[in-house]
Design a protein around this motif. Sequence first.
Motif: not given
Length: 646
Positions: A169-174, A201-213
Amino acid sequence: MDHSNASRAHKDKKDRDKKRRTRLALLVLLFALTAVVVGRSIVGDLLGVQKRLIKGQDNLQSAYAAAEKAEFDKSQPYFKQAQDSFIDAGRIMSKPGVTMLAIIPVANSNLEAVRRLSETGIEVSYAGEALMQASAKFSKKQGKFDISIENGRVDVEPFIDAKPDIDRAHLHVLQAMAAYNKIPEGYLIPQIENAKNRLGKELPALKTLVSKAKVTFDVLPSVMGGEGRRRYFLAIQNNAELRATGGLIGNYGILTVDNGAIKLDEFDEILAIESPGKPIEAPEDFAARYSRFEGARIWSNANMSPDFPTVSRVMLKLFESARGEKLDGVISVDPVGLSYLLDAIGPLTLADVGVTIDADNAVEWTLVKAYRDFPERDTRKDFLADIAQAVWGRIATGQVADKSKLIEQFGLALSEKHMAVYSTNEKEQKLAESLGYAGELIPTTNDYLQVVIQNHGANKVDVYMYEDIRHAIALRPDGSGLATLSIKISNKTPASGLPTYVTGENPIGAKGGLSNTWLSVYVPRGAQLMSAKLSGESSVIEINREKDKTVFSRYVIVPPGVSKTVELSYELPYVLVFDKSGIRYAFDWQAQPVINKPTVTSSITIPDGFAINELPDGFTRKGHNATHSGTLAKDKSFNFRLVDNR
């Protein structure tokens, strides 16, 4: 004869020219008809792309909403539908009729933007799919995420099994971020611009969520003792006698975790741990500010700093000096935090006193009724300890009514600092800080404020203390600002009906419900105090430094039924940031965990000739002013974008 031949040749030429013109007209007409048909087809294709982009984004939004509530069974089909919509959009963009529009410059940039938006959406939906596959490794209860706790052991295997899915998931977000960043600059038609902004607007929040996960799944097994036994100091704070991190530490426990097995090995009042004869070695700024209160020697004042990581290091050294054992971290909790956990655990019945404690009455019982109904100190101490011990005992043994809700309630308590965690492992501590669970005095270059009140009256009246904080700043074109602050502290301690242990009986402390409050105001380093008043009269303020902050402090004596107001004004030399993207003003406001949430107001005034083009949530604009009001339970960050129209 020659003349006749010439006439006939001329006539034949005219006939041939007429036929050529007729054929050309037919060809032009045919081309025009074809262009109309193809054009309609292309327009239809582009409208189809727009429709699919909108549908894909709507499905992503629905998937996020369900995932945030841990309703993973609902979010999974939304991610799949979003994926299908973005893939369909990408297929349409590959059609020859659409690709040939690339020869037109404006059309080319818009087509490239749509193509990149489709790629971004596909990667985001793949990331969502991977997250759903990770969630499938865990048990579910009514469609929600559930942790397996059996016989006092948390099953860490699902976390290990789900880690590859989280990494994917992290790779796909990057990859989604990379595709989004390739969207061309310049003119985009409104529909495409809107789609870009919405996804942006949605991407940074998703990146933060997945990075923290990702970081969480990297370190959680070791936190739970998956790589060897861990022992944590459990600090039980009492908000009725405030300290910077929540309250006086009255009880403690030692929590042992070994390969997911949780055990509360020891639980007692804090006085059972002997204080050292001399102060332990503490950070320089902690020692400079709190040595007069013996913060590095006695447990009652060890948590006078609002920086929980620093306080934790001090407590671990105090424990080591008494017991000779180095622990692996600290967990703190107060009665509000316990009430949040009880909302998931369910009611507790204390058989010895015949009292049932639940989420609704935990705070009242621990901070009010216990002092009234149990006048004997030992009985009262045992009662408060029994509640805290029972809560952790239920968690350790898995006797939890709603395990999926327990995760939410832990998050709520941690986000409001009614719980905080510290780890001696650097990687784990960075995770706690990134999640906002570390209770740290955040390092920042932004404008900043934290108001901290502490009880130096040796009584228990802070359950009746209220704050009203009013902040204002006038920004200047050169980047500086003049800030003003009004802090109204009200003492609503009842005039009668409370035991003297609550209102004050200590000969060196406050009596009769008097509040002896030590007020500290944390602002950016470099702030210059211009004026200070207490109840309208000029006042002396102590100025110190802690971490990267300037601190203004003074005592405020507030009798029952009385309010006192402290007013400060101070200069901030650099609060506006000028960069290529424009002008930015950012303001971080940190909360102290107290019983009665402060009411707060913030007013931002921009310079003449300036305008606000980005207003943070919660603020309303009127002319050159932007205002916000509410209560402060969690740390908040406000970001403004300004333009200079002079």
